[in-house]
Write a protein that holds these residues in place. Sequence first.
Motif, short mmCIF file in Angstrom:
data_model
loop_
_atom_site.label_atom_id
_atom_site.label_comp_id
_atom_site.label_asym_id
_atom_site.label_seq_id
_atom_site.Cartn_x
_atom_site.Cartn_y
_atom_site.Cartn_z
N THR A 254 16.02 21.29 -6.49
CA THR A 254 15.96 19.87 -6.16
C THR A 254 16.41 19.65 -4.72
N PHE A 255 17.50 20.29 -4.36
CA PHE A 255 18.03 20.19 -2.99
C PHE A 255 16.96 20.62 -1.99
N LEU A 256 16.31 21.76 -2.26
CA LEU A 256 15.32 22.28 -1.33
C LEU A 256 14.14 21.34 -1.16
N ALA A 257 13.63 20.78 -2.26
CA ALA A 257 12.50 19.87 -2.17
C ALA A 257 12.83 18.64 -1.34
N ALA A 258 13.99 18.05 -1.61
CA ALA A 258 14.40 16.85 -0.88
C ALA A 258 14.63 17.17 0.60
N LEU A 259 15.24 18.30 0.87
CA LEU A 259 15.48 18.72 2.26
C LEU A 259 14.16 18.92 3.00
N ALA A 260 13.23 19.62 2.36
CA ALA A 260 11.95 19.90 2.99
C ALA A 260 11.19 18.62 3.32
N LEU A 261 11.15 17.69 2.38
CA LEU A 261 10.43 16.44 2.62
C LEU A 261 11.11 15.60 3.69
N SER A 262 12.43 15.56 3.68
CA SER A 262 13.14 14.75 4.67
C SER A 262 12.91 15.29 6.08
N LEU A 263 13.03 16.60 6.25
CA LEU A 263 12.84 17.19 7.57
C LEU A 263 11.39 17.07 8.02
N THR A 264 10.46 17.25 7.10
CA THR A 264 9.04 17.18 7.46
C THR A 264 8.63 15.77 7.88
#
Length: 316
Positions: A275-285
């Motif tokens: 979950t952390f990774l998905a949210a991080l990836a979308l936020s940075l992208t």
Amino acid sequence: MAGPRFFAVGVSPALSRVVRIPSLRAESVIRAIDYIEAAAGKAANSCRVASQLGASPLLLSPLGDESLDYYRQMAEADGIRLDAVPYPGRTRWAVTLIDQEKVEKGQEAATELIIGEANPVPAWLGKELLERGLGHLPSSDLCLIAGSRPRTIGRQVLESIARRAVTLGLPLFLDMTGGDMLAVLGAVAEATEERSKEKDSRVVVKVNGKEFEESFGAGPDVKGALAVEAQRRGCSFVVTRGAKSVLYYDLRKERGGELPVATTLPMNPIGSGDTFLAALALSLTTGADFPSAVAHAAEMASLNTRFLRPGTIVAP
């Protein structure tokens, strides 16, 4: 308008069954309170969260043909478009028991049992995974590679997909360990040197504290080692540590930080890292700065612990 095109490569899928029981004790019969089933594995969990956050996820994964229809049905119900590479056999199960008595006491309550199948992923499947992965990259907004590689699939499959993602200027997010992590980062470093200066990429590694120590030979001083490894490997790092603070190092800004995490009454912590990774990836992208993206990801990971289904931030 459709959200970001979230492309994930998952080489270790699983069918998940999460069973809530009154208490985990040695009894002749334990009757479940309730249970759920889901298409799972690190990449699948991240895709489910990405869908809940408004993205358009596509999951590329090998899957046993005996389990394929059920896995696809559950994935599509969660908003995940599945590109499955089938092989003869069944996909493994991940069974999680949730001790309700411990939940109510605020104690760690989840016990996970991985049930592997006798049918290994065949070696020939690696070529098909690679071809499909390379084909999906040009129409994606980011690339995520997560999970433990089956020994029958060559490491070059992950290296080649990662290298091509960076060459195309896509943000790349990695969640793996050991030799695979080092090999993929080596391939990424080569691609970074080769690609045009006009193109832009962001490579982010997300691991937990134990995985960071094991993969990079770091001692217990993870915080002190982040900057050194980020400069050496050419990537940014985020290290989650359960209930402890999250550590990160942003290579672009050459700046690290530490973020406390919220304590919650946990139901099921499985899938919180995904979950952390998905949210991080979308936020940075989508343009968030690194500290804000890490804070958002930590908040979403905390939400995941409140639900039975791994990789979930909203009630089903």
